[in-house]
Scaffold this active site. Structure first.
Site, short mmCIF file in Angstrom:
data_model
loop_
_atom_site.label_atom_id
_atom_site.label_comp_id
_atom_site.label_asym_id
_atom_site.label_seq_id
_atom_site.Cartn_x
_atom_site.Cartn_y
_atom_site.Cartn_z
N PHE A 195 0.83 -1.21 0.00
CA PHE A 195 0.00 0.00 0.00
C PHE A 195 0.87 1.26 0.00
O PHE A 195 0.86 2.04 0.96
CB PHE A 195 -0.90 0.06 1.25
CG PHE A 195 -1.86 -1.07 1.40
CD1 PHE A 195 -2.41 -1.69 0.31
CD2 PHE A 195 -2.23 -1.51 2.66
CE1 PHE A 195 -3.31 -2.73 0.45
CE2 PHE A 195 -3.14 -2.54 2.82
CZ PHE A 195 -3.68 -3.16 1.71
N SER A 208 -4.54 -8.42 0.90
CA SER A 208 -3.31 -8.16 0.14
C SER A 208 -2.23 -9.13 0.60
O SER A 208 -2.01 -9.30 1.81
CB SER A 208 -2.83 -6.73 0.36
OG SER A 208 -1.51 -6.56 -0.16
N GLY A 242 -8.83 -11.25 -14.06
CA GLY A 242 -8.76 -11.81 -15.40
C GLY A 242 -9.68 -11.16 -16.42
O GLY A 242 -10.03 -11.78 -17.42
#
Length: 232
Positions: free
Chosen positions: A7, A67, A185
């Site tokens: 971050f 994350s 994707g």
């Protein structure tokens, strides 16, 4: 793409000042998470502080507990932590000037039970929905690309199948009034429509945006409209 940035930004105060001086955007989302050096016992405090300081500027807040680049962050997808954090966030939102929607962003690398626990918490509270999914730290997937020795989260086309599998589960178990945001994707109109067909209400693009640029969004919308008109 392999993202190992974490971050990186100038901090809460700088972001808040920037938002104060920014003209109204039609829809603004803010992604929040704890500092890298915050102990796991104090991470709740970071989330709440970020929420309370920034919520008045946001249309939605993303609670990033997934994350792969912040140490121990993915441990926060634990049922107990999520339940406690959700309770604090709802309390804070009820007392704030503005009530932005709140989404929890999950990892693509968890056991199904982890997703079911989080879905159950969202179904029982006023949290608005889920973002499916963050980047992947799956070692088998990394090994297939000969990058198992590198830190960071994989995104892009290689994430499409795993992200879609979780999207199917979320669609089946999440209450209908909740919002599903799908990411992972999306590179063209077909992969965009695939997310919608699997139950997503909204679709996000990250890696496709990086490689193709902002015109990708226009291309998807334009092609989607053409396909819709051609189907009649």
């Amino acid at each position: 793409m392999l993202n190992s940035l974490g971050f990186p930004n100038e901090g809460l105060d700088a972001i808040k000042k920037r938002l104060k001086n920014t003209a109204k955007i039609s829809c603004l989302g803010i992604n929040i998470g704890p500092n890298k050096d915050t102990s796991i016992d104090n991470m709740q405090t970071d989330y709440i502080k970020c929420y309370e300081e920034l919520s008045e500027y946001a249309d939605f807040i993303t609670i990033n507990v997934s994350s792969p680049n912040t140490p121990k962050l993915r441990q926060l997808q634990d049922r107990k932590f999520i339940a406690e954090l959700v309770s604090l966030l709802i309390e804070s939102r009820n007392q704030s000037k503005k009530n932005p929607k709140i989404f929890i962003k999950v990892s693509p690398d968890e056991r199904n039970q982890t997703y079911l626990d989080i879905i159950n918490i969202i179904n029982k509270t006023s949290i608005d929905g889920l973002i499916v999914t963050n980047t992947s730290n799956n070692l088998k997937l990394k090994s297939s690309l000969n990058i198992s020795n590198l830190e960071g989260g994989l995104s892009g086309k290689v994430l499409r199948n795993s992200s879609n599998n979780i999207l199917r589960l979320v669609k089946e178990k999440l209450n209908n009034e909740k919002i599903i945001v799908a990411v992972g994707g999306v590179f063209d109109v077909d992969s965009y429509n695939e997310k919608l067909d699997l139950g997503a209400d909204l679709v996000q693009i990250y890696t496709g945006f990086v490689y193709e640029g902002p015109n990708l969004v226009k291309k998807i919308i334009k092609n989607d409209k053409q396909k819709s008109s051609n189907s009649w």
